[in-house]
Design an enzyme around this catalytic site. Structure first.
Site, PDB file in Angstrom:
ATOM      1  N   ASP A   8       0.827  -1.211   0.000  1.00  0.00           N
ATOM      2  CA  ASP A   8       0.000   0.000   0.000  1.00  0.00           C
ATOM      3  C   ASP A   8       0.860   1.260   0.000  1.00  0.00           C
ATOM      4  O   ASP A   8       1.970   1.264   0.527  1.00  0.00           O
ATOM      5  CB  ASP A   8      -0.919  -0.030   1.234  1.00  0.00           C
ATOM      6  CG  ASP A   8      -2.096   0.925   1.089  1.00  0.00           C
ATOM      7  OD1 ASP A   8      -2.381   1.363  -0.043  1.00  0.00           O
ATOM      8  OD2 ASP A   8      -2.726   1.231   2.114  1.00  0.00           O
ATOM      9  N   ASN A  63     -11.087  -2.581  -5.259  1.00  0.00           N
ATOM     10  CA  ASN A  63     -10.313  -1.649  -6.090  1.00  0.00           C
ATOM     11  C   ASN A  63     -10.965  -1.320  -7.439  1.00  0.00           C
ATOM     12  O   ASN A  63     -10.581  -0.360  -8.105  1.00  0.00           O
ATOM     13  CB  ASN A  63      -8.875  -2.159  -6.321  1.00  0.00           C
ATOM     14  CG  ASN A  63      -7.989  -2.097  -5.093  1.00  0.00           C
ATOM     15  OD1 ASN A  63      -7.087  -2.904  -4.914  1.00  0.00           O
ATOM     16  ND2 ASN A  63      -8.219  -1.119  -4.207  1.00  0.00           N
TER      17      ASN A  63
END
Ligand code: IPE
Ligand code: IPE
Ligand code: MG
Length: 249
Positions: free
Chosen positions: A29, A77
Site C-alpha cells: 500500500d 479496487n
C-alpha cells in the site's frame, strides 16, 4: 551503495535462519501517496511498486523464505477511477509477459488467487500461461492476489460446498476446517506466518480473512515504492521477537 545491496544478498547475520517465516504476505500500500509526494500521477507509484515486488521475490529466494503472497488488486479496487483500473490491468499483463521466462528459470511457482473470471480476457490468458508454465516448479511459491476479496473467497467456498452437499457428493457432517480450506483459492498453501502492510494503515482490507487467523502483523509507515531489503530485514527482526502462542500459554 552497491556493497550494501551485496550485503543483503545473503541472510543478515542477526536473523535466525531456523525461525524465519515460511510464508510472508504483503499488502503493498501507498503507491498513490508516493507518487503524489513527487508531484506525479498515481500510476508512477504502481510502476515503481513492481520493481519493489520483484526484488522482494528475489530476496525471498536469497534468504530461504518459501512462500510470498502479494495483494495486487482487491475486489474493492474496481471502485477506483477507470483509467487507474485499466492501467493496473495492463501493467499486470505486461509484467507477467516480461517476467515469465525469468520466473521459470528461477524455479518460481506462480499462482493467482481471486476471482479471475472478471479480469480482462487477455490478462486471464497470460495468467493461465504463467501458472501452467511454472506449476511443477519447486522454488518460491509466489501467489498474486488479483481481484481478490477475503469475503468473496469465503462465499464462493460456501457455495461450492453447499452445491456438493445438494448433489449428495458430501455430507454436512463432513464439513470441517480441512474441507473448507480445500475450497479456498489458497488450497495447498500454508497460512501466512507474517503479514507486512506498508503505508502505516492498520487494517487488513479484506485480505486473506480466513488464512490470517494466527498471522503476525507488521505495519510500517514506509510507502510501498520505498520498501526494500533493509526494511524487510527490519520486519523479520521484529517478527523473530514475537512469542507466537496460538492460544496456548
Ligand atoms: C496500493 O497502493 C496499490 C493498489 C491498491 C493496487 P495505493 O494505490 O492504494 O496507494 P495509496 O494508498 O492511494 O497511497
Ligand atoms: C489494499 O489497499 C489493496 C491492495 C494493496 C491491492 P487499498 O489501498 O485498496 O486499501 P484501503 O482502501 O486503504 O483499505
Ligand atoms: Mg491504498
Amino acid at each position: 551503495m552497491l556493497s550494501k545491496v551485496n550485503l543483503l544478498k545473503e541472510l543478515p547475520p542477526d536473523l535466525d535462519q531456523s525461525r524465519l517465516p515460511r510464508h510472508v504476505a504483503v499488502i503493498m500500500d501507498g503507491n498513490g501517496r508516493w507518487a503524489k509526494n513527487r508531484g506525479k500521477a498515481r500510476i508512477f507509484g504502481h510502476q515503481k511498486g513492481v520493481d519493489v515486488l520483484k526484488d522482494l521475490l528475489r530476496c525471498c529466494q536469497d534468504w530461504g523464505i518459501s512462500a510470498l503472497t502479494a495483494y495486487a488488486f482487491s475486489t474493492e479496487n474496481w471502485g477506483r477511477p477507470q483509467p487507474e483500473v485499466e492501467f493496473l490491468m495492463t501493467l499486470f499483463e505486461r509484467v507477467l509477459r516480461k517476467e515469465l521466462d525469468e520466473m521459470v528459470a528461477k524455479d518460481v511457482c506462480i499462482r493467482f488467487i481471486g476471482d479471475l473470471t472478471n479480469l480482462p480476457h487477455s490478462l486471464q490468458e497470460e495468467i493461465k500461461r504463467g501458472m501452467e508454465a511454472t506449476k511443477e516448479n519447486k522454488g518460491v511459491k509466489f501467489n498474486i492476489a488479483t481481484n481478490y476479496g477475503g469475503r468473496q473467497e469465503i462465499i464462493q467456498a460456501c457455495v461450492a460446498i453447499a452445491s456438493n452437499v445438494e448433489k449428495g457428493l458430501i455430507k454436512v457432517e463432513e464439513i470441517d476446517e480441512k474441507l473448507f480450506e480445500n475450497h479456498l483459492y489458497t488450497t495447498g498453501i500454508i497460512s501466512p506466518d507474517l503479514l507486512i502492510r506498508t503505508s502505516g494503515e492498520m487494517r487488513i482490507s479484506n485480505f486473506l480473512l480466513w488464512q490470517m487467523a494466527y498471522t503476525e502483523i507488521y505495519v510500517t509507515s514506509t510507502l510501498w515504492p520505498d520498501f526494500n531489503r533493509e526494511k524487510f530485514h527490519q520486519a523479520l527482526l521484529n517478527y523473530q521477537q514475537r512469542d507466537r502462542r496460538f492460544g496456548k500459554v
